[in-house]
Design a protein around this motif. Structure first.
Motif, PDB file in Angstrom:
ATOM      1  N   ASP A 136      -2.555   4.740   9.824  1.00 47.22           N
ATOM      2  CA  ASP A 136      -2.951   4.447  11.215  1.00 47.22           C
ATOM      3  C   ASP A 136      -3.266   2.974  11.473  1.00 47.22           C
ATOM      4  O   ASP A 136      -2.702   2.361  12.385  1.00 47.22           O
ATOM      5  N   VAL A 137      -4.170   2.399  10.679  1.00 49.50           N
ATOM      6  CA  VAL A 137      -4.714   1.090  11.017  1.00 49.50           C
ATOM      7  C   VAL A 137      -3.654   0.002  10.937  1.00 49.50           C
ATOM      8  O   VAL A 137      -3.435  -0.760  11.898  1.00 49.50           O
ATOM      9  N   LEU A 138      -2.960  -0.109   9.811  1.00 48.95           N
ATOM     10  CA  LEU A 138      -1.987  -1.186   9.667  1.00 48.95           C
ATOM     11  C   LEU A 138      -0.775  -1.024  10.589  1.00 48.95           C
ATOM     12  O   LEU A 138      -0.302  -2.019  11.159  1.00 48.95           O
ATOM     13  N   PRO A 139      -0.213   0.200  10.774  1.00 47.69           N
ATOM     14  CA  PRO A 139       0.871   0.323  11.761  1.00 47.69           C
ATOM     15  C   PRO A 139       0.429  -0.069  13.177  1.00 47.69           C
ATOM     16  O   PRO A 139       1.184  -0.716  13.913  1.00 47.69           O
ATOM     17  N   ALA A 140      -0.793   0.325  13.553  1.00 49.15           N
ATOM     18  CA  ALA A 140      -1.290  -0.065  14.878  1.00 49.15           C
ATOM     19  C   ALA A 140      -1.474  -1.571  14.957  1.00 49.15           C
ATOM     20  O   ALA A 140      -1.190  -2.206  15.987  1.00 49.15           O
ATOM     21  N   THR A 141      -1.949  -2.196  13.842  1.00 45.19           N
ATOM     22  CA  THR A 141      -2.108  -3.652  13.826  1.00 45.19           C
ATOM     23  C   THR A 141      -0.755  -4.338  13.964  1.00 45.19           C
ATOM     24  O   THR A 141      -0.609  -5.328  14.699  1.00 45.19           O
ATOM     25  N   ALA A 142       0.266  -3.826  13.224  1.00 45.51           N
ATOM     26  CA  ALA A 142       1.604  -4.408  13.339  1.00 45.51           C
ATOM     27  C   ALA A 142       2.150  -4.274  14.757  1.00 45.51           C
ATOM     28  O   ALA A 142       2.796  -5.193  15.274  1.00 45.51           O
ATOM     29  N   ASP A 143       1.883  -3.148  15.378  1.00 45.17           N
ATOM     30  CA  ASP A 143       2.339  -2.974  16.762  1.00 45.17           C
ATOM     31  C   ASP A 143       1.628  -3.956  17.692  1.00 45.17           C
ATOM     32  O   ASP A 143       2.248  -4.546  18.595  1.00 45.17           O
ATOM     33  N   GLY A 144       0.329  -4.183  17.497  1.00 45.68           N
ATOM     34  CA  GLY A 144      -0.388  -5.156  18.302  1.00 45.68           C
ATOM     35  C   GLY A 144       0.144  -6.563  18.103  1.00 45.68           C
ATOM     36  O   GLY A 144       0.244  -7.351  19.043  1.00 45.68           O
ATOM     37  N   ILE A 145       0.503  -6.891  16.827  1.00 50.08           N
ATOM     38  CA  ILE A 145       1.070  -8.213  16.550  1.00 50.08           C
ATOM     39  C   ILE A 145       2.396  -8.378  17.273  1.00 50.08           C
ATOM     40  O   ILE A 145       2.695  -9.448  17.834  1.00 50.08           O
TER      41      ILE A 145
ATOM     42  N   LEU B  34       0.821  -1.204   0.000  1.00 53.42           N
ATOM     43  CA  LEU B  34       0.000   0.000   0.000  1.00 53.42           C
ATOM     44  C   LEU B  34       0.859   1.259   0.000  1.00 53.42           C
ATOM     45  O   LEU B  34       0.510   2.267  -0.636  1.00 53.42           O
ATOM     46  N   ARG B  35       1.965   1.220   0.721  1.00 54.87           N
ATOM     47  CA  ARG B  35       2.845   2.386   0.720  1.00 54.87           C
ATOM     48  C   ARG B  35       3.483   2.623  -0.652  1.00 54.87           C
ATOM     49  O   ARG B  35       3.844   3.750  -0.993  1.00 54.87           O
ATOM     50  N   ALA B  36       3.631   1.535  -1.410  1.00 54.90           N
ATOM     51  CA  ALA B  36       4.227   1.691  -2.751  1.00 54.90           C
ATOM     52  C   ALA B  36       3.243   2.261  -3.768  1.00 54.90           C
ATOM     53  O   ALA B  36       3.657   2.738  -4.840  1.00 54.90           O
ATOM     54  N   CYS B  37       1.962   2.197  -3.457  1.00 58.31           N
ATOM     55  CA  CYS B  37       0.942   2.714  -4.383  1.00 58.31           C
ATOM     56  C   CYS B  37       0.835   4.229  -4.263  1.00 58.31           C
ATOM     57  O   CYS B  37       0.968   4.803  -3.172  1.00 58.31           O
ATOM     58  N   LYS B  38       0.586   4.879  -5.416  1.00 57.99           N
ATOM     59  CA  LYS B  38       0.409   6.326  -5.447  1.00 57.99           C
ATOM     60  C   LYS B  38      -1.071   6.665  -5.555  1.00 57.99           C
ATOM     61  O   LYS B  38      -1.867   5.899  -6.105  1.00 57.99           O
ATOM     62  N   ASN B  39      -1.416   7.839  -5.040  1.00 55.28           N
ATOM     63  CA  ASN B  39      -2.783   8.366  -5.154  1.00 55.28           C
ATOM     64  C   ASN B  39      -3.824   7.383  -4.604  1.00 55.28           C
ATOM     65  O   ASN B  39      -4.793   6.999  -5.267  1.00 55.28           O
ATOM     66  N   LEU B  40      -3.589   6.942  -3.365  1.00 54.51           N
ATOM     67  CA  LEU B  40      -4.556   6.054  -2.716  1.00 54.51           C
ATOM     68  C   LEU B  40      -5.796   6.819  -2.288  1.00 54.51           C
ATOM     69  O   LEU B  40      -5.719   8.004  -1.915  1.00 54.51           O
ATOM     70  N   PRO B  41      -6.960   6.149  -2.320  1.00 59.32           N
ATOM     71  CA  PRO B  41      -8.165   6.802  -1.793  1.00 59.32           C
ATOM     72  C   PRO B  41      -7.981   7.108  -0.294  1.00 59.32           C
ATOM     73  O   PRO B  41      -7.182   6.478   0.394  1.00 59.32           O
ATOM     74  N   PRO B  42      -8.715   8.095   0.198  1.00 57.69           N
ATOM     75  CA  PRO B  42      -8.575   8.454   1.623  1.00 57.69           C
ATOM     76  C   PRO B  42      -8.819   7.271   2.565  1.00 57.69           C
ATOM     77  O   PRO B  42      -8.182   7.157   3.608  1.00 57.69           O
ATOM     78  N   GLU B  43      -9.745   6.385   2.171  1.00 61.00           N
ATOM     79  CA  GLU B  43     -10.024   5.246   3.056  1.00 61.00           C
ATOM     80  C   GLU B  43      -8.800   4.340   3.190  1.00 61.00           C
ATOM     81  O   GLU B  43      -8.442   3.896   4.296  1.00 61.00           O
ATOM     82  N   LEU B  44      -8.113   4.063   2.048  1.00 63.30           N
ATOM     83  CA  LEU B  44      -6.922   3.220   2.108  1.00 63.30           C
ATOM     84  C   LEU B  44      -5.733   3.954   2.723  1.00 63.30           C
ATOM     85  O   LEU B  44      -4.887   3.351   3.380  1.00 63.30           O
ATOM     86  N   GLN B  45      -5.667   5.257   2.504  1.00 61.95           N
ATOM     87  CA  GLN B  45      -4.568   6.012   3.087  1.00 61.95           C
ATOM     88  C   GLN B  45      -4.629   5.989   4.623  1.00 61.95           C
ATOM     89  O   GLN B  45      -3.590   5.975   5.302  1.00 61.95           O
ATOM     90  N   GLU B  46      -5.859   5.952   5.136  1.00 60.59           N
ATOM     91  CA  GLU B  46      -6.009   5.851   6.600  1.00 60.59           C
ATOM     92  C   GLU B  46      -5.442   4.525   7.110  1.00 60.59           C
ATOM     93  O   GLU B  46      -4.834   4.469   8.178  1.00 60.59           O
ATOM     94  N   TYR B  47      -5.616   3.463   6.324  1.00 62.50           N
ATOM     95  CA  TYR B  47      -5.039   2.177   6.706  1.00 62.50           C
ATOM     96  C   TYR B  47      -3.511   2.234   6.699  1.00 62.50           C
ATOM     97  O   TYR B  47      -2.848   1.668   7.570  1.00 62.50           O
ATOM     98  N   VAL B  48      -2.961   2.959   5.689  1.00 66.03           N
ATOM     99  CA  VAL B  48      -1.501   3.055   5.619  1.00 66.03           C
ATOM    100  C   VAL B  48      -0.952   3.870   6.774  1.00 66.03           C
ATOM    101  O   VAL B  48       0.095   3.528   7.363  1.00 66.03           O
TER     102      VAL B  48
END
Length: 441
Positions: free
Chosen positions: A241-250, A225-239
């Motif tokens: 906040d959501v996925l970094p927080a998930t990785a930290d929880g893991i 996802l970080r390699a993709c350009k011009n992500l929609p706002p919904e996916l950018q939120e995952y890049v």
């Protein structure tokens, strides 16, 4: 066993014999007075009164005043014997009362009984001689009474010795049974703890395997996802906040699983270098739910050198002390945890604001299977295990406590245990550099 208890046991077995003997002697006395009905009536009334008093006194009516009861009984018997002798002109059955009284004497229960028996023999024999009785009869029965007393003393002495020996053997058997029961409970508890440790290690291993896939997939998704350009706002939120927080929880889950595997490992292993502050962090993660959810934990960690020991066991020490502190504060409170160096020792302090301990509880604190918790809520092994681990590391643990003021455990660990100074891999008492370990996440 107290002599009074022995005497009661012995004397209780003489009651029936003595009562039967008194009835037989009275029957013989009645036969010797046959036809002299006035004397028969007086003797029978006196016999009933004296015998009834003997039964009451021998039954323990005056159990708190044994010597007073015995003095009263001897006096009644002496007066009764004199009355029987005077009324019957000192017929032969009267003299049988003297050895019968001598049979009952027990100086272990009544220190004045022997003196009263001598007084009784002198007064009865003297009264009989003054009343015209044959001297040889009086002398014969006095000697018979003395012999009966001597045999009675031997009987009581042997009984006391036997009872004391039986009491000693009973105490030894009770102590051996208690030790056997404790060893049995300890074996059951060790088996249960061993099974629990194996189960925990197995569960941790099973969790670790699927978590590696989850961690890998989440990291790959985040990188894509970080390699993709011009992500929609919904996916950018995952890049962002959501996925970094998930990785930290893991990472936290994997760290907890690794801590659990180390904690549950049964083999103590060889001595190795460890960081006490890191082991404290492990213990804090393990006890997060049970301790930090209901107690405020204030941690102050000082700069510590690397120590030599068994880190898994030291983590277990911290876990047990934290759990013990939390259980001392069922309504919540504060736990103060700190580390520091003093000379060549690392010092760990864990203090709670709980209800504290009485001196009686403090004296038994490290005894295996001693617990103040209700049945089913504690095994009494936690602090015993702590003491054993600290001792095996050549350290010591001190406890400061009093009711309603909390408890403070102070653990002192040598940087290098004395027994490890000359182990292979140590040069001049300085630990070899630690091996590097790859990050789990």
């Amino acid at each position: 066993m107290a002599p009074e208890v022995d005497a009661d046991w012995v004397n209780s077995r003489l009651k029936r014999f003595t009562l039967l003997a008194c009835l037989l002697i009275h029957g013989l006395l009645i036969v010797s007075l046959w036809g002299r009905w006035h004397e028969v009536l007086v003797v029978t009334v006196a016999f009933a009164g004296v015998t009834g008093a003997n039964v009451v006194l021998a039954r323990g009516f005056f159990s708190r005043h044994t010597q007073a009861a015995e003095a009263t009984r001897f006096t009644l018997n002496m007066v009764g014997t004199v009355v029987y002798g005077v009324l019957s002109d000192w017929a032969l059955p009267v003299w049988l009362y003297l050895p019968l009284n001598a049979l009952w004497v027990d100086r272990f229960a009544d220190s004045g009984a022997r003196r009263r028996l001598g007084l009784m023999l002198v007064l009865v024999a003297g009264t009989a001689l003054a009343d015209g009785a044959a001297p040889e009869v009086a002398a014969s029965f006095v000697l018979l009474s003395v012999l009966t007393y001597a045999l009675s003393e031997g009987r009581v002495f042997l009984t006391h010795s036997t009872l004391r020996e039986l009491a000693r053997q009973h105490d030894e058997l009770a102590q051996a049974h208690e030790q056997l029961e404790m060893a049995h409970r300890r074996a059951r508890e060790q088996e249960r703890l061993s099974s629990l440790g194996m189960l925990a290690a197995g569960v941790a291993h099973e969790i670790n395997n699927p978590m590696s896939y989850v961690k890998s997939n989440v990291n790959a998704l985040l990188m894509d996802l970080r390699a993709c350009k011009n992500l929609p706002p919904e996916l950018q939120e995952y890049v962002d906040d959501v996925l970094p927080a998930t990785a930290d929880g893991i990472r936290r889950v994997v760290a907890i699983v690794a801590d659990l595997r180390r904690f549950a490992r049964g083999d103590p292993g060889a001595l190795e270098e460890y960081d006490l502050n890191e082991e404290i962090a492990v213990a804090l993660r393990i006890t997060r739910t049970q301790v930090q959810s209901r107690c405020e934990v204030e941690v102050t960690l000082g700069d510590l050198p690397r120590l030599l020991g068994r880190p898994g066991q030291l983590a277990q020490v911290v876990v047990n002390l934290l759990m013990n502190a939390a259980q001392a504060m069922p309504s919540g409170g504060r736990i103060f945890l700190s580390t520091r160096m003093e000379a060549d020792e690392a010092v760990l302090c864990i203090q709670d604001s709980g209800h504290g301990m009485t001196p009686e509880v403090r004296a038994k604190l490290f005894q295996p299977f001693f617990t103040t918790k209700p049945a089913g809520e504690g095994t009494g092994m936690g602090l015993a295990v702590v003491h054993g681990i600290i001792t095996s590391h050549q350290g010591r643990i001190d406890v400061e406590t009093s009711p309603q003021t909390g408890t403070r455990f102070t653990v002192r660990l040598p940087r290098i245990p004395p027994l490890a100074m000359h182990l292979p891999g140590l040069s001049g008492g300085v630990p070899t550099p630690p091996k590097s370990h790859p990050d789990a996440v």
